[in-house]
Design a protein around this motif. Structure first.
Motif, PDB file in Angstrom:
ATOM      1  N   TYR A 295      15.871  -9.404   9.803  1.00 43.34           N
ATOM      2  CA  TYR A 295      16.477  -7.981   9.418  1.00 43.34           C
ATOM      3  C   TYR A 295      16.743  -7.860   7.884  1.00 43.34           C
ATOM      4  CZ  TYR A 295      17.395  -7.463  14.168  1.00 43.34           C
ATOM      5  OH  TYR A 295      17.329  -7.310  15.512  1.00 43.34           O
ATOM      6  N   ARG A 312      18.204  -1.262  13.812  1.00 47.66           N
ATOM      7  CA  ARG A 312      17.985  -2.324  14.479  1.00 47.66           C
ATOM      8  C   ARG A 312      16.626  -2.269  15.132  1.00 47.66           C
ATOM      9  NH1 ARG A 312      18.672  -4.853  19.086  1.00 47.66           N
ATOM     10  NH2 ARG A 312      19.572  -3.432  20.005  1.00 47.66           N
ATOM     11  N   LEU A 503      23.568 -10.957  14.098  1.00 43.90           N
ATOM     12  CA  LEU A 503      22.556 -10.088  13.296  1.00 43.90           C
ATOM     13  C   LEU A 503      22.332 -10.432  11.883  1.00 43.90           C
ATOM     14  CD1 LEU A 503      23.445  -6.722  15.114  1.00 43.90           C
ATOM     15  CD2 LEU A 503      21.580  -8.045  15.584  1.00 43.90           C
TER      16      LEU A 503
END
Length: 606
Positions: A295, A312, A503
């Protein structure tokens, strides 16, 4: 109780359109031609009569019958399961085509209640099997090889022996099951009935989730904020469903003496708790080199200082968002399946030509996607919500893998064909991998390869990292509910406690994201299901590594594994490939494949 199918993919998909070509719809006539079909009436009458006769013939007598008599008993029970399964498959599939239709909902509920009443007298069967002495059962297996074939079924039944209640209480819980089903239906109907207003358009949940993969960031943000607003408006219903389901589970587990909230799932999955914990620990330890690292790369590609939740699943800036027609999707998947082994292509072909797939997105249709095996003397049915996104092609490959697996396993018969959830994902994830590799081989430019690799990494993160985060959320939810009623804010806080960890630090979380637990069906329909995705992905990554290394006879061994259905433990199934899921290093092998893809993406930056 006969469980209905439910959406099994945390996929982004939405509302239908003619632009995809001629989308197939189910032909359910292979089950029954209608609610008033004479065959359905006949089967209901037979089921009521046979359940009564079965109880009369065997209740209180199982300990005293010989091996041949026990085999006859098992075969009769298997036929009962088959007829009941056919009825509930038909009722359930019709319902999921249009969950907002009151007549379909009533029909399904009526069938469930009728079958529950018919089968309540059969509760004695597993209870009495568990009272047979081990030595006696071993002698029966030695005396009759046809009976011995069912040993895996007996083993799974007897694994519940320490948690078995009295005959009367077991019958009570069997009858009470329809109440739990009502809460599941409330969840399904609430989700299917939600409407979201974006730029003047009214969308269902599939259409709104689909916008999270749009190139236009403002559309992704608008969709996220509308999802949050609608979830908040309905949060009391979702919190009530989760509180009730978790409390019911806690009560039953406590009476049974289950050592943990997860224990029942591990038993049904025929997997050892320490294996699941090894998987969970390996994935959590890998968060920094998987999701956090990926990410942060994606943040740079998108030109952002910080990522938001609506980024995302965003496409890459250079990605040409295009619509994939149904014909192209079919060709892509069939080509990949056939290239692996022509037999796989032959098994997949009827799904497209015989009404075994329902692909379009329609008002009231259940969200997500699934493959339902129905019963072994019919065939599986695949449900999709196809919107022409490249990820929808992967979902088709995934669900078709389930379907092929279910067709191959059907030869085991009704009681042995069904695989534990942990192994049920094997063929589906393998089918995705075959399709991905075929598409990667066709990539003509570095840019195309990058887009494909990034998409695959995101799918794997959603399947492994996100599902383990879901599992941790459920563990916290059930532990907290055991201490008392949970407010919506309590559940929101538990959800957020796992999100940042999984995340990574590059994410901010908008106000309202704390309610996004509300729409995940697994938490309601099948607690702790979610780790099976991570299990399946890790298993397939390790399996594919063996295939890529040119393991001799891999295809034949792979087909034998799928044909085994639920007749073998994961250790026995993986042994021919030199793999062992109980080895902690096994999971590192699978995770290293994801990490390797991210390595390649990083190298492209140089």
């Amino acid at each position: 109780m006969f469980q209905l199918p439910f959406p099994v993919r945390d996929a982004n998909a939405a509302s239908g359109s003619d632009q995809f070509g001629n989308l197939p719809e189910w032909d359910l006539s292979d089950l029954y031609t209608g609610e008033d079909a004479p065959e359905l009436k006949r089967d209901l009458q037979w089921l009521e009569s046979e359940c009564s006769s079965f109880a009369s013939d065997y209740e209180g007598k199982l300990a005293d019958i010989d091996a041949d008599g026990l085999l006859t008993c098992v075969l009769r029970n298997e036929k009962i399961n088959g007829i009941a399964g056919r009825i509930m498959s038909y009722a359930g599939l019709r319902y999921y085509q249009l969950t907002t239709d009151a007549d379909r909902a009533k029909f399904m509920s009526d069938m469930q209640e009728a079958i529950t009443v018919f089968t309540t007298p059969l509760v004695f069967f597993t209870l009495e099997l568990n009272r047979i002495d081990d030595a006696v059962l071993t002698a029966h297996f030695a005396a009759n090889t046809d009976l011995a074939r069912y040993k895996p079924v007996f083993d799974r039944i007897r694994a519940m022996k320490p948690y078995q209640l009295s005959d009367e209480l077991e019958k009570f819980l069997h009858d009470l099951g329809v109440v739990g089903d009502a809460w599941e239906r409330l969840f399904d109907e609430t989700i299917a009935g939600l409407t979201f207003c974006i730029d003047g358009d009214e969308l269902n949940i599939e259409g709104t989730l689909n916008l999270l993969t749009e190139q236009d960031r403002s559309k992704r943000e608008a969709a996220s904020r509308e999802l949050a607003a609608v979830f908040q408006d309905n949060i009391k219903i979702f919190a009530r469903v989760h509180n009730t389901q978790a409390k019911e589970k806690e009560i039953v587990d406590r009476w049974r003496g289950m050592p943990s909230a997860q224990a029942g799932r591990h038993l049904s999955n025929d997997v050892e708790p320490e294996v699941v914990e090894a998987l969970r620990s390996a994935v959590v330890a890998a968060y920094p080199k998987l999701s956090h690292r990926y990410y942060d790369l994606k943040r740079k590609w998108l030109g952002l200082e910080r990522m938001q939740v609506w980024d995302r699943n965003a496409p890459l800036p250079m990605e040409n968002t295009r619509t994939v027609s149904w014909a192209e999707a079919e060709q892509t998947v069939m080509e990949a399946y056939t290239a692996f082994d022509p037999r796989m292509g032959e098994l997949a072909a009827p799904f497209f030509s015989k009404g075994w797939i329902d692909a379009g997105v329609k008002p009231g249709k259940a969200p997500g996607a699934f493959a339902h095996p129905t019963v072994t003397d019919v065939h599986p049915y695949v449900m999709l919500n196809y919107l022409g996104k490249p990820r929808d092609v992967m979902t088709l490959a995934h669900e078709l893998g389930h379907g092929v697996h279910q067709v191959l396993a059907a030869g085991q018969g009704e009681m042995l064909s069904s695989t534990p959830l942990t192994l049920a994902e094997t063929a589906s994830v393998f089918g995705e991998m075959l399709t991905f590799r075929k598409m990667l081989d066709k990539a003509e430019t570095k840019e195309q390869r990058k887009i494909l690799l990034a998409g695959k990494v995101e799918d794997m993160i959603n399947t492994v990292v996100r599902q383990i985060a879901f599992y941790d959320f459920e563990c916290k939810l059930h532990a907290a509910r055991a201490e008392g009623e949970l407010t919506p804010d309590d559940i929101n806080a538990l959800w957020m406690s796992v999100q940042a960890e999984s995340l990574g630090e590059c994410f901010d979380f908008m106000d309202g994201y704390e309610t996004f637990w509300a729409y995940i069906p697994h938490f309601v329909h099948s607690p702790f299901y979610v780790y099976a995705y991570a299990f399946g992905d890790g298993l397939v990554n390790a399996l594919y590594s063996v295939y890529a290394e040119g393991d001799e006879g891999f295809e034949d061994k792979y087909f034998e594994m799928l044909k085994a259905g639920g007749s073998k433990h994961h250790k026995e199934l993986l042994a021919p490939f030199g793999l062992d899921a109980s080895d902690p290093k096994f999971w590192d092998k699978g995770l290293s494949m994801i990490s390797g893809f991210i390595d390649e993406l990083e190298a492209m930056e140089d």
